[in-house]
Design a protein around this motif. Structure first.
Motif, short mmCIF file in Angstrom:
data_model
loop_
_atom_site.label_atom_id
_atom_site.label_comp_id
_atom_site.label_asym_id
_atom_site.label_seq_id
_atom_site.Cartn_x
_atom_site.Cartn_y
_atom_site.Cartn_z
N PHE B 138 0.79 -1.22 0.00
CA PHE B 138 0.00 0.00 0.00
C PHE B 138 0.83 1.28 0.00
N VAL B 139 0.20 2.34 -0.40
CA VAL B 139 0.81 3.66 -0.55
C VAL B 139 2.21 3.58 -1.15
N PHE B 185 -2.27 10.22 3.26
CA PHE B 185 -3.03 9.01 3.55
C PHE B 185 -3.45 8.98 5.01
N SER B 188 -6.15 11.45 5.94
CA SER B 188 -7.38 11.36 5.17
C SER B 188 -8.61 11.19 6.05
N ARG B 189 -9.69 11.86 5.62
CA ARG B 189 -10.91 11.70 6.41
C ARG B 189 -11.49 10.30 6.22
N PHE B 190 -11.16 9.68 5.10
CA PHE B 190 -11.65 8.32 4.89
C PHE B 190 -11.06 7.38 5.94
N LEU B 191 -9.82 7.65 6.27
CA LEU B 191 -9.20 6.80 7.29
C LEU B 191 -9.91 7.01 8.62
N LEU B 194 -13.12 5.16 8.42
CA LEU B 194 -12.90 3.72 8.43
C LEU B 194 -12.55 3.23 9.83
N PHE B 210 -19.77 6.63 1.04
CA PHE B 210 -18.54 5.87 1.24
C PHE B 210 -18.84 4.53 1.93
N ILE B 226 -10.25 -4.39 8.04
CA ILE B 226 -9.45 -3.23 7.65
C ILE B 226 -9.47 -2.19 8.76
N PHE B 230 -6.33 -0.58 10.80
CA PHE B 230 -5.94 0.83 10.75
C PHE B 230 -6.14 1.54 12.09
#
Lengths: 316, 395
Positions: B138-139, B185, B188-191, B194, B210, B226, B230
């Motif tokens: 990843f990344v 990354f 990120s607001r997605f992180l 999540l 999302f 996931i 994280f």
């Protein structure tokens, strides 16, 4: 055996950077189309320039006919995601893909295999739908190809339910079918590309379901001298002979001799690597040789010449 | 901070000057152009003639290169190249050469140990089934970890000069942006979405699509795997972001320079051009361009061309002059003709290379051209031969 190469439905073409992977992929696709197959050349390498090899103007996600019978497209994961959601998951076309695409980018970054599924999924889907007789994929370079081809398997191991899991089944099926799908490795007779080819052949066998179906050896130098001629050359390089030739030519012959010596040693070094390749690779895997092209052009003209060489190697 | 130099010395005019003034040289270019060998040759040359402690960090080197450096093999930990390797090449090095190879997995593990708040969290992360996959992929983890490792070594202050070979990337600029991507990354607001505990998830207008799509595509259970992973990872957030920024600063530092390697083939040249522009845009220091495997200049010599043409057209007549001097006079004419034809064949390629060379518009101050080596490099002597070619000394 080699003859059957173009009878597959799906060929992935990989190779170390700089060996001519895209040229060979383009040439294989061209040759197939010339032999009457409706062919799709699909580029999935992000920095690809497949269109240069057809001199057809830029390609995008929508396949376009660039030669009779020959279609070309380049991968775009966002477009692939759109199509995937629409066709596979029966989601309505999404007007505002922006936020969704960003969310997807994130998931794809975090979850291994998701992006690969989309890039590999598209050409495999085209095969499943029977839109073309042959799909030739200009795939990623040797360093990344295994994780790409094994992506459906890794997803399968990590994800146990959900839509993406359902999708991996048919992908794995088609990729593993020996008469349908094959991998072609492109190399040159040089040390590092040969090493990588030998190593990759082993990894493909161990870590993926895709069968290696051929190795294209690109840029093979011609043998400069016939039998007994090298000895004559050595005699001609002796000072007395050089002096006589200089007098006769009115100009030093030395640089031209030096060039020949370079050509001979280059060829010899490469022959050694070629031998190593031959002895390290399963003898059932055909090696196809493409000669070094001493020409100025690099666009479509080169593609055609390489296609001709491959045609001869496949004994068409 | 920078050492005072005489005015006429201000610009590096050779690789020697460049490397004498820098602490980090990042060697980049597309695959197959001899990047790793160039990095090793430059480092060997620096150790031999500039002195000090020089380290070459390579990515996946040929076993032959390890042998050339006199090593059985090498790993993440730096190893000294035995002085014997230099001795056998007839060189008394003024400094020391060290070598290390980047091991992505090992470097990631070390990073986790460093940033994790405690041993238990580190263990939880390392044991997570996702970690194996994630640390490998990843990344652009390869790219990031290479730069991260560089930072770590540089901060240790153990070396006067570090020459880094960069990983083969799909996109040449990936690794330049890797530290930035890494920081992005983790911010990120997605992180955040999540990793928000399921109960307290505020499903708002922004995050709803999302969750819906993620749930639908990946399945709830995988999504939970996931997020758990994280969540553990997030405890290291601050450390990571800070570190990624520090790495980025180091790459922009005036002590760091970039060396672009290319051959004069069409595709690598295009990529080198693109890369030179990318460095410029991002304000990195482009120090040198090394053009590898270039055909010798005699291929473009007019006199030689005329000779080759004569050999093709009048070989019997030319051969006549030397026939008395060789054992098998019948073969002199065909051999001379083949020699002439071969010259003209390679000349086409040499001219093509020259055109590519001319098309390179923006050039750094230092451009080194390395002629085609007709055999592979097997020992330190070979590396130093190559090093000498790129060194640019005129004596």
């Amino acid at each position: 055996m080699a003859r059957d190469l173009l009878d597959h439905k799906l060929l992935f073409v990989t190779g170390k950077g700089g060996v001519g992977k895209s040229t060979v992929a383009a040439a294989l696709a061209l040759l197939a189309s010339q032999r009457g197959k409706r062919t799709l050349a699909c580029e999935i390498d992000a920095k690809g320039n497949l269109s240069d090899f057809f001199e057809s103007g830029p390609t995008d996600y929508e396949p376009r006919e660039v030669q009779p019978n020959l279609y070309a497209m380049s991968m775009d994961t966002e477009a692939s995601l759109q199509e995937y959601l629409r066709l596979q998951m029966r989601l309505p076309a999404i007007a505002r893909i922006g936020p969704l695409a960003r969310a997807f980018e994130f998931v794809a970054t975090a979850a291994p295999g998701v992006r690969e599924i989309l890039t590999v999924g598209k050409p495999v889907w085209e095969v499943r739908e029977g839109h073309y007789d042959l799909v030739v994929v200009d795939a990623v370079a040797t360093g990344h190809i295994v994780s790409q081809l094994a992506a459906p398997q890794s997803i399968n191991e990590l994800v146990h339910v959900g839509l993406i899991r359902q999708q991996t089944g048919w992908l794995i099926d088609i990729l593993g079918k020996k008469e349908t799908t094959g991998l072609v490795i492109v190399t040159t007779p040089e040390e590092m590309p040969v090493n990588e080819t030998i190593e990759l052949a082993g990894r493909v066998e161990d870590e993926t379901d895709v069968a290696l179906k051929g190795i294209v050896v690109n840029r093979v130098l011609p043998e400069l001298f016939g039998r007994g001629e090298e000895e004559v050359f050595e005699e001609l390089r002796q000072p007395a002979a050089v002096g006589a030739l200089d007098d006769s030519l009115g100009s030093p012959v030395e640089p031209v001799f030096e060039a020949a010596r370079l050509a001979v040693t280059m060829r010899r070094t490469r022959a050694g690597h070629l031998d190593r390749l031959r002895t390290s690779i399963d003898s059932s895997i055909p090696l196809l040789y493409v000669p070094y092209l001493f020409m100025r052009a690099h666009g479509f003209r080169t593609t055609r010449q390489v296609a001709e060489a491959l045609s001869a190697e496949l004994s068409y | 901070m920078a050492p005072k130099r005489r005015k006429d010395d201000e610009r590096a005019t050779s690789l020697e000057h460049l490397l004498a003034a820098k602490e980090i040289a990042v060697v980049c270019g597309s695959g197959g152009v001899g990047k790793t060998t160039t990095a090793a040759a430059a480092a060997a040359m620096a150790a031999a003639s500039l002195g000090g402690k020089v380290l070459v960090v390579t990515v996946d080197p040929a076993r032959r290169l390890a042998n050339a450096l006199g090593l059985e093999g090498f790993g993440n930990k730096e190893k000294p190249v035995p002085p014997d390797a230099f001795k056998q090449a007839g060189v008394q090095p003024r400094g020391e050469l060290w070598a290390a190879m980047l091991d992505t997995k090992e470097s990631w593990d070390a990073l986790i140990h460093m940033h994790a708040p405690d041993k238990e969290t580190a263990k939880r992360i390392l044991d997570n089934p996702l970690y194996q996959n994630v640390s490998g992929r990843f990344v652009q983890s390869h790219d990031y970890i290479a730069m991260e490792r560089l930072y770590e070594i540089h901060t240790s202050g153990d070396y006067d000069l570090i020459v880094v070979d960069t990983p083969p990337t799909r996109n040449a600029i990936d690794f330049l942006e890797a530290p930035e991507h890494m920081a992005d990354f983790f911010s990120s607001r997605f992180l955040r979405w999540l990793t928000a505990p399921a109960r307290s998830r505020v499903i708002n207008f922004a995050s709803r699509p999302f969750y819906q799509v993620a749930d639908r595509i990946l399945g709830t259970q995988f999504l939970q795997d996931i997020s758990e992973f994280f969540m553990n990872f997030q405890t290291m957030y601050d450390g990571f972001v800070e570190r990624a920024r520090a790495v980025d600063r180091l790459l922009h530092d005036r002590r760091t320079t970039f060396i672009v390697v290319s051959t004069l083939e069409h595709v690598p040249v295009r990529e080198a051009e693109f890369f030179i522009e990318a460095l410029d845009e991002r304000k990195f220091h482009l120090g040198a361009l090394v053009l590898n495997k270039v055909l010798p200049s005699y291929f473009r010599d007019e006199g030689a061309t005329k000779v080759a043409e004569r050999l093709c057209s009048d070989s019997p007549e030319v051969a006549h002059a030397a026939e008395s001097l060789i054992a098998n006079p019948d073969k002199a004419a065909p051999v001379l003709r083949e020699v002439g034809e071969s010259f003209l064949n390679f000349q086409v390629v040499a001219k093509r290379e020259q055109e590519q060379r001319n098309e390179l518009a923006k050039l750094p101050e230092v451009v080194a051209t390395v002629p085609y080596f007709d055999s592979d490099i097997y020992d330190m002597g070979g590396l130093l031969d190559l090093g000498f070619q790129i060194w640019g000394r005129r004596d």
